[in-house]
Design a protein around this motif. Sequence first.
Motif, PDB file in Angstrom:
ATOM      1  N   SER A   1       3.900  -6.115  -0.196  1.00 33.70           N
ATOM      2  CA  SER A   1       4.095  -5.001   0.741  1.00 33.70           C
ATOM      3  C   SER A   1       4.762  -3.803   0.084  1.00 33.70           C
ATOM      4  O   SER A   1       4.638  -2.674   0.564  1.00 33.70           O
ATOM      5  CB  SER A   1       4.931  -5.460   1.939  1.00 33.70           C
ATOM      6  OG  SER A   1       6.188  -5.955   1.495  1.00 33.70           O
TER       7      SER A   1
ATOM      8  N   ALA B   1      -8.237  -1.508   2.840  1.00 32.51           N
ATOM      9  CA  ALA B   1      -7.025  -1.709   3.647  1.00 32.51           C
ATOM     10  C   ALA B   1      -7.338  -1.765   5.134  1.00 32.51           C
ATOM     11  O   ALA B   1      -8.288  -1.134   5.607  1.00 32.51           O
ATOM     12  CB  ALA B   1      -6.027  -0.587   3.372  1.00 32.51           C
TER      13      ALA B   1
ATOM     14  N   LYS C   1      -2.042  -0.710   7.755  1.00 32.64           N
ATOM     15  CA  LYS C   1      -1.529  -0.214   6.474  1.00 32.64           C
ATOM     16  C   LYS C   1      -1.622   1.305   6.408  1.00 32.64           C
ATOM     17  O   LYS C   1      -0.757   1.967   5.848  1.00 32.64           O
ATOM     18  CB  LYS C   1      -2.326  -0.825   5.318  1.00 32.64           C
ATOM     19  CG  LYS C   1      -2.003  -2.276   5.031  1.00 32.64           C
ATOM     20  CD  LYS C   1      -0.669  -2.424   4.333  1.00 32.64           C
ATOM     21  CE  LYS C   1      -0.409  -3.894   3.993  1.00 32.64           C
ATOM     22  NZ  LYS C   1       0.949  -4.089   3.443  1.00 32.64           N
TER      23      LYS C   1
END
Length: 399
Positions: free
Chosen positions: A178, A210, A214
């Motif tokens: 992350s 993604a 995100k």
Amino acid sequence: MEEIDVPSFFICPISLQIMKDPVTISTGITYDRESIEKWLFSSKNNTCPVTKQVVSDPDLTPNHTLRRLLQAWCTLNASHGVERIPTPKPPVSKAQISKLLNDASKSPQSITKCLGNLRSIASESEANKRSMESVGAVEFLASILLKGDNEQQAEALSVLYNLQVSESALRSLLGKESELIESLVKLIQSSTYESRAYAVMMLRSMFEVADTMKMINLRPEFFSGVLQVLRDQISQQASKATLQLLIKVCPWGRNRIKAVEAGAVNVLIELLLDASPDRRTHEMAMMVLDMVCSSAEGRAELLKHGAGLAVVSKKIMRVSKVASERAVRILFSICKFSATTNVLQEMLQLGVVAKLCLVLQVDSGSKTKEKALEILKMHARTWRNSTCIPKNLISSYPS
């Protein structure tokens, strides 16, 4: 080399050249290694070029029998100028790569040595790149980006980008690491030009796969960092990657406003004023500008810039149909939501109105013509003294 008949089974079906390193894929067809690796891995195809069947197993099996026949044929025809094909260097084994990764944990010096070896292995063949990915090299390189020193991070980033990792590996990076996006943004803000270019291109690749969350949760630093790459014009490749990245993320959440607050409008206008970028760069810049001008903040910044309206108008019928369509869309947003008296007078003085009238007379695409006509209808009364406004529009809006 003299004219000589070459047996057809020595010829690669892709390159149509004599094979140097024949390999057989799961469909039973043999190709030259370099050609089929480019087809399967670089170009992301999943079918056999000859049979059109899906390639179920990406492993390439060296065809030693055919290679020996090739070498023997070359030797027999040496008097005709045929050079012998050398025995190709075999791909590095997965066990060798795994040992490199395991040894890297011993000391910082081991990490630096490992990164150099990984760069060398990756440069040798596409097969090596796939082997590296399968034994965890991608995760190893990502860990260096998170906690390595500046020099190690730059080397790891270069290797990681040039691996051209698969979509599944990119998704795994986004899911497990992350903090990786933040690390790449930091590299964009403080590293060398080369590393900044690699970082933005890596982000482009990651955001192509993604998920929406995100993209919604991006921080303001993300936009200020990538826009600085565009502002500095590090390279044409980096500029295009930045624009592609912005096109991908701007539609989500408050990203358009975050981009505007980071200075996107000014950066894009300055880029569009520069005549050196190619057609595709101008098209993508217009696409991003269209996106940010769908917000009130973006339109305000465009109107605040002394060359804003002029540069948008200039791109109509000067770059491509795509650029013209985007330019007219931007003007439509301005005229519908931000059309003060001063703005409309400026459009008249800059020749924007004349350009819109010209759009109606040429083949610039039906959507573009429709938008141009709507703009002229909206403000026909204000612009009625312009000689270019069609008479039927003026008569529809008498003073």
